[in-house]
Design an enzyme around this catalytic site. Sequence first.
Site, short mmCIF file in Angstrom:
data_model
loop_
_atom_site.label_atom_id
_atom_site.label_comp_id
_atom_site.label_asym_id
_atom_site.label_seq_id
_atom_site.Cartn_x
_atom_site.Cartn_y
_atom_site.Cartn_z
N ARG A 15 0.88 -1.22 -0.19
CA ARG A 15 0.15 -0.05 0.21
C ARG A 15 0.85 1.26 -0.04
O ARG A 15 1.92 0.93 0.30
CB ARG A 15 -0.58 -0.24 1.34
CG ARG A 15 -1.67 -1.58 1.41
CD ARG A 15 -2.55 -1.10 2.72
NE ARG A 15 -3.23 -0.16 2.86
CZ ARG A 15 -3.79 0.63 4.06
NH1 ARG A 15 -3.02 -0.05 5.12
NH2 ARG A 15 -4.13 1.46 4.36
N LYS A 85 -2.22 -8.22 10.86
CA LYS A 85 -2.81 -8.03 11.30
C LYS A 85 -4.46 -7.72 10.21
O LYS A 85 -5.40 -8.42 10.91
CB LYS A 85 -2.98 -7.04 12.41
CG LYS A 85 -2.64 -5.47 12.50
CD LYS A 85 -2.94 -5.03 13.48
CE LYS A 85 -3.20 -3.42 13.28
NZ LYS A 85 -3.86 -3.23 12.28
N ASP A 86 -4.21 -7.62 9.44
CA ASP A 86 -5.06 -7.00 8.01
C ASP A 86 -5.18 -8.34 7.63
O ASP A 86 -6.29 -8.57 6.46
CB ASP A 86 -4.42 -5.74 7.56
CG ASP A 86 -4.44 -4.46 7.98
OD1 ASP A 86 -4.78 -4.44 8.97
OD2 ASP A 86 -3.31 -3.57 7.30
N THR A 129 -10.56 6.72 17.41
CA THR A 129 -9.69 5.15 17.58
C THR A 129 -10.99 4.52 16.35
O THR A 129 -11.72 4.94 16.21
CB THR A 129 -10.05 4.47 18.21
OG1 THR A 129 -10.01 3.02 18.14
CG2 THR A 129 -11.56 4.42 19.18
N ARG A 133 -12.38 -3.28 18.54
CA ARG A 133 -11.66 -4.09 20.19
C ARG A 133 -11.36 -2.88 21.10
O ARG A 133 -11.80 -2.48 22.38
CB ARG A 133 -10.56 -4.71 18.94
CG ARG A 133 -9.67 -5.54 20.58
CD ARG A 133 -8.50 -5.62 20.46
NE ARG A 133 -7.71 -5.04 18.95
CZ ARG A 133 -6.94 -4.70 20.02
NH1 ARG A 133 -6.59 -4.45 20.73
NH2 ARG A 133 -5.83 -3.58 18.63
N ARG A 134 -10.91 -1.55 20.12
CA ARG A 134 -10.00 -0.61 21.26
C ARG A 134 -11.06 0.12 21.89
O ARG A 134 -11.32 0.45 22.62
CB ARG A 134 -9.68 0.47 20.33
CG ARG A 134 -7.69 -0.97 20.17
CD ARG A 134 -7.17 0.75 19.22
NE ARG A 134 -5.61 -0.22 19.08
CZ ARG A 134 -5.77 0.32 17.69
NH1 ARG A 134 -5.73 0.89 16.39
NH2 ARG A 134 -3.78 -0.52 17.12
N ARG A 151 -10.49 7.54 11.39
CA ARG A 151 -9.78 6.71 10.23
C ARG A 151 -8.51 7.55 9.33
O ARG A 151 -8.95 8.76 9.87
CB ARG A 151 -10.76 5.93 9.55
CG ARG A 151 -11.33 4.78 9.70
CD ARG A 151 -11.58 4.25 9.13
NE ARG A 151 -10.57 3.47 8.07
CZ ARG A 151 -10.72 3.15 6.58
NH1 ARG A 151 -11.72 3.36 6.14
NH2 ARG A 151 -9.31 2.74 6.11
N GLY A 152 -7.87 7.28 9.07
CA GLY A 152 -6.91 8.02 8.93
C GLY A 152 -5.40 7.80 8.38
O GLY A 152 -5.20 7.16 9.36
N VAL A 154 -1.83 7.74 10.01
CA VAL A 154 -1.08 8.57 11.47
C VAL A 154 -0.86 9.83 11.62
O VAL A 154 -1.57 9.96 12.51
CB VAL A 154 -0.35 7.28 12.04
CG1 VAL A 154 0.90 7.93 13.29
CG2 VAL A 154 -0.20 6.19 11.64
N THR A 156 -2.10 12.12 9.47
CA THR A 156 -4.22 12.36 9.61
C THR A 156 -4.55 12.60 11.14
O THR A 156 -4.87 13.39 11.48
CB THR A 156 -5.04 12.22 8.93
OG1 THR A 156 -4.76 12.26 7.50
CG2 THR A 156 -6.61 12.70 9.17
N ARG A 157 -4.58 11.73 12.13
CA ARG A 157 -4.63 11.26 13.24
C ARG A 157 -4.08 11.99 14.04
O ARG A 157 -5.29 12.83 15.02
CB ARG A 157 -5.08 9.95 13.39
CG ARG A 157 -5.45 8.92 12.90
CD ARG A 157 -5.89 7.92 13.06
NE ARG A 157 -5.87 6.42 12.02
CZ ARG A 157 -6.22 5.38 12.19
NH1 ARG A 157 -6.14 4.88 13.68
NH2 ARG A 157 -6.64 4.57 11.44
N CYS A 243 -12.48 -7.77 11.42
CA CYS A 243 -11.41 -6.54 12.23
C CYS A 243 -12.86 -6.23 12.97
O CYS A 243 -12.67 -5.11 13.24
CB CYS A 243 -11.30 -5.61 11.05
SG CYS A 243 -12.15 -4.66 10.26
#
Length: 297
Positions: A15, A85-86, A129, A133-134, A151-152, A154, A156-157, A243
């Site tokens: 990606r 994890k994806d 978040t 899960r979180r 979302r977005g 890192v 951006t967040r 997810c």
Amino acid sequence: MSLGAPPRALRIATRGSALALAQTGIAVSLLREAHVASEVMVVRSSGDRSPDVPAALMEGQGWFTAELEQAVLDGRADAAVHSAKDLPTELGSGLTVVAYLPRGDARDAVVTRDGVGLTSLHSGAIIGTSSPRREAFLRALRPDVRAVPMRGNVDTRLRKLDEGECDALLLAAAGLDRLGRGDRIAERLDPHRFVPAPAQGVIAVEAHRDGTAAAACAPLDDSTSRAAVRAEREVLRRLGAGCRLPLGAWARVEEGRLVLVGALAAVDGSVHTAEMSGGLDDPRALGAAVAAALGAR
């Protein structure tokens, strides 16, 4: 006498986010150490094309991996680099993970503007978040704060946090570390109490099971990461989770044995946990046992 053409560089699909490129850079560096030439090709995933869709609304699996897998299947790429994890619980036909790289920090991280940790956040604080899960585990620990979709990438967040759109972020510590932003972490959460996502912090290299890329990438495989991920993902597979399920699973080696803790949030907001240990030679059996214990609860 002709020495023949040099071997073709391994084509690596990834990606295009800064984190994905940083993780692919780690794989490329390890390949270089193994004397394997490579080149990187960027592939846009469904998740990248839908940046505003909350994770809880993402139907099915493979939002961040399917297009990369397809690039390998149709021959445009020799291998693909993913956040482990994806990965969906079932990979594309004929594909396998040929290498799990040494694990980064598996923990979740709290990021705040003023450096305060989770327990010090004021009542009513807004926590950004993208993970069910979180959100569920946060609700169990701090029912007085509010989680909002975030979302977005890192950067951006972090910008949204700094502009005051929320009071804190919950992110993967490994991602921040790999981007050189570990200094923004206010607290790395105890993985026994805030159990990470299955395979969090692990980079996976996927390729054809019997192709040349499998042999080229084999030296990159870390046996401890592979055992841990197999155990954690077996919990995921047994519970039929993607997810969207509030599930954590984290394995580590202690005194020569694999110790696995699983955590699953119930509809009433409680979090059920199970912890067991087993031999390193059969991590999936350990994952199945923990999944059965969680399912029974």
